[in-house]
Write a protein that holds these residues in place. Structure first.
Motif, PDB file in Angstrom:
ATOM      1  N   LYS A 156     -25.899  38.437 -19.850  1.00  0.00           N
ATOM      2  CA  LYS A 156     -25.516  38.878 -21.190  1.00  0.00           C
ATOM      3  C   LYS A 156     -24.121  39.511 -21.191  1.00  0.00           C
ATOM      4  N   GLY A 166     -35.698  38.585 -11.389  1.00  0.00           N
ATOM      5  CA  GLY A 166     -35.417  38.145 -12.745  1.00  0.00           C
ATOM      6  C   GLY A 166     -34.277  38.862 -13.419  1.00  0.00           C
ATOM      7  N   THR A 209     -28.874  33.652 -10.843  1.00  0.00           N
ATOM      8  CA  THR A 209     -28.103  32.916 -11.846  1.00  0.00           C
ATOM      9  C   THR A 209     -26.606  33.141 -11.635  1.00  0.00           C
ATOM     10  N   HIS A 237     -31.856  42.868 -16.327  1.00  0.00           N
ATOM     11  CA  HIS A 237     -31.980  42.155 -17.598  1.00  0.00           C
ATOM     12  C   HIS A 237     -30.648  41.541 -18.034  1.00  0.00           C
ATOM     13  N   GLY A 238     -29.913  40.983 -17.052  1.00  0.00           N
ATOM     14  CA  GLY A 238     -28.689  40.261 -17.378  1.00  0.00           C
ATOM     15  C   GLY A 238     -27.480  41.114 -17.666  1.00  0.00           C
ATOM     16  N   THR A 296     -27.357  31.248 -21.139  1.00  0.00           N
ATOM     17  CA  THR A 296     -28.587  31.098 -21.912  1.00  0.00           C
ATOM     18  C   THR A 296     -29.194  29.745 -21.581  1.00  0.00           C
ATOM     19  N   TYR A 297     -30.434  29.746 -21.117  1.00  0.00           N
ATOM     20  CA  TYR A 297     -31.089  28.494 -20.736  1.00  0.00           C
ATOM     21  C   TYR A 297     -31.609  27.762 -21.976  1.00  0.00           C
ATOM     22  N   ASN A 333     -34.435  27.031 -23.008  1.00  0.00           N
ATOM     23  CA  ASN A 333     -35.588  27.624 -23.700  1.00  0.00           C
ATOM     24  C   ASN A 333     -35.226  28.895 -24.467  1.00  0.00           C
ATOM     25  N   GLY A 334     -33.924  29.244 -24.461  1.00  0.00           N
ATOM     26  CA  GLY A 334     -33.470  30.419 -25.195  1.00  0.00           C
ATOM     27  C   GLY A 334     -33.402  31.692 -24.384  1.00  0.00           C
ATOM     28  N   PHE A 335     -33.827  31.646 -23.122  1.00  0.00           N
ATOM     29  CA  PHE A 335     -33.810  32.847 -22.289  1.00  0.00           C
ATOM     30  C   PHE A 335     -32.375  33.202 -21.903  1.00  0.00           C
ATOM     31  N   GLU A 336     -31.980  34.461 -22.169  1.00  0.00           N
ATOM     32  CA  GLU A 336     -30.641  34.939 -21.808  1.00  0.00           C
ATOM     33  C   GLU A 336     -30.694  35.569 -20.423  1.00  0.00           C
ATOM     34  N   ALA A 337     -30.219  34.821 -19.428  1.00  0.00           N
ATOM     35  CA  ALA A 337     -30.240  35.320 -18.049  1.00  0.00           C
ATOM     36  C   ALA A 337     -29.083  36.270 -17.795  1.00  0.00           C
TER      37      ALA A 337
END
Length: 359
Positions: free
Chosen positions: A68, A87, A92, A257-258, A59-60, A62-66
């Motif tokens: 999961k 993306g 990552t 989506h991770g 999780t970066y 800024n809150g983005f979950e790359a």
């Protein structure tokens, strides 16, 4: 069985060899009874897993979950495809493996060594070819590879030997004294591969290695990578050229989506394709398509010289041509409308997102 380790200190091995201070060494010994005493002999640890990832998250700020909670294993000697849309989390994951990205949670091991506690050793085992060109455009080709060798503490004579070896293999030896900015895009890609291989890692990660490379050069790179893998190097490939993944890789994971939405062998995945569409070129023009009876096909006429036909997986290629022969259709050429892996890739993404799939 007993582990003996030494960090930041010297110690005597059973043969009496003194290791220098600050040298990190792992030795594995097996104790065996002999004449009422224990005799120690050096053992070997069978390492069959090149990469083991368990519940990896990122999780970066800024809150983005790359990532999961992905879990993944790559066997030693494998040619593995890691696919996903932009993306999805591919870069990552590679960043965490190479310790360039700090993970939020989970466990990552390379050849049985944790990347957190064995940073130096895992880097020795790893070579990375990033997606972006990241060497100095003003350095000479030879100097870029030699400098990389220096980062791994290689003696200059060995570095020069390896440099020549890989520049020759990648058809760059004649350019060794040129400034890297004068190279074509394809040559720069090959230079990054030579740089990543100079310390001869056991694991090579390629992030879009043939992006922007012409077809002829791409094919020659395929041959080189296949030869490299056959020599024992484990390779992980990320690519948007799905034909490339189908041609080279034995196993595949799809990330979106991770999350890992597919993790299987290439053969098993391709077998899941229940139909395939072909473009048929005709030797003799026709005005309309024949009645196919109860054959598991559907077709659409493109023009008098070609038509599109969708065939169920239950119908073999010989069965398809018999179908044509029985109806007087003379075929001059047959080709897939799209790559098989592309169809499956899109269907798996649609399934993961809860969208209807057309496969």
């Amino acid at each position: 069985d007993t582990w003996f380790s030494s960090r930041q200190q010297g110690f005597e091995t059973p043969r009496g060899r003194q290791f220098r201070k600050a040298q990190l060494c792992w030795a594995f010994f097996v104790a065996e009874p002999e004449n009422g005493k224990l005799t120690f002999r050096r053992g070997s640890l069978s390492m069959t897993t090149a990469i083991a990832i368990k519940d990896l998250t990122k999780t970066y700020a800024n809150g983005f979950e790359a990532l999961k909670g992905i879990s993944l294993e790559v066997e030693q000697g494998d040619f593995f495809a890691l696919l996903g849309p932009n993306g999805a989390g591919k870069s990552t994951t590679i960043g965490v493996l190479s310790t360039l990205v700090k993970k939020s949670g989970g466990i990552v091991e390379i050849f049985g060594k944790n990347v957190d506690s064995h940073v130096y050793e895992t880097k020795l085992d790893l070579g990375v070819v990033p997606q972006e060109i990241n060497f100095s455009q003003f350095e000479r080709v030879k100097d870029i590879v030699m400098t990389q060798a220096g980062y791994y503490g290689m003696p200059r004579s060995l570095a020069a030997e390896r440099c020549e070896k890989y520049l020759r293999k990648l058809d760059l030896w004649d350019k060794r004294n040129d400034r890297s900015r004068t190279l074509s895009g394809g040559m720069k890609r090959r230079l990054m591969i030579a740089r990543a291989l100079v310390h001869e890692p056991k694991l090579l990660i390629l992030d879009e290695p043939t992006a922007g490379v012409d077809i002829e050069l791409r094919r020659s790179m395929w041959e080189f990578l296949t030869e490299l893998n056959e020599s024992g190097t484990t390779i992980i490939l990320t690519t948007h050229y799905l034909e490339e993944a189908e041609q080279l890789c034995r196993n595949i994971a799809i990330i979106d989506h991770g999350r890992i939405v597919e993790n299987t062998s290439m053969r098993a995945l391709l077998k899941a394709l229940d139909k395939q569409t072909y473009i048929v070129e005709l030797a003799t023009p026709i005005e309309s398509l024949p009645n196919w009876g109860d054959a598991p096909v559907s077709a659409t006429l493109i023009d008098a010289h070609s038509f599109e036909i969708t065939v169920a997986a239950t119908l073999t290629m010989s069965g398809l041509f018999k179908l044509f022969l029985d109806r007087g259709i003379e075929v001059s050429a047959l080709r897939s409308k799209s790559n098989r892996l592309e169809q499956l890739f899109l269907s798996r993404l649609d399934n993961a997102r809860g969208e209807p799939a057309d496969v």
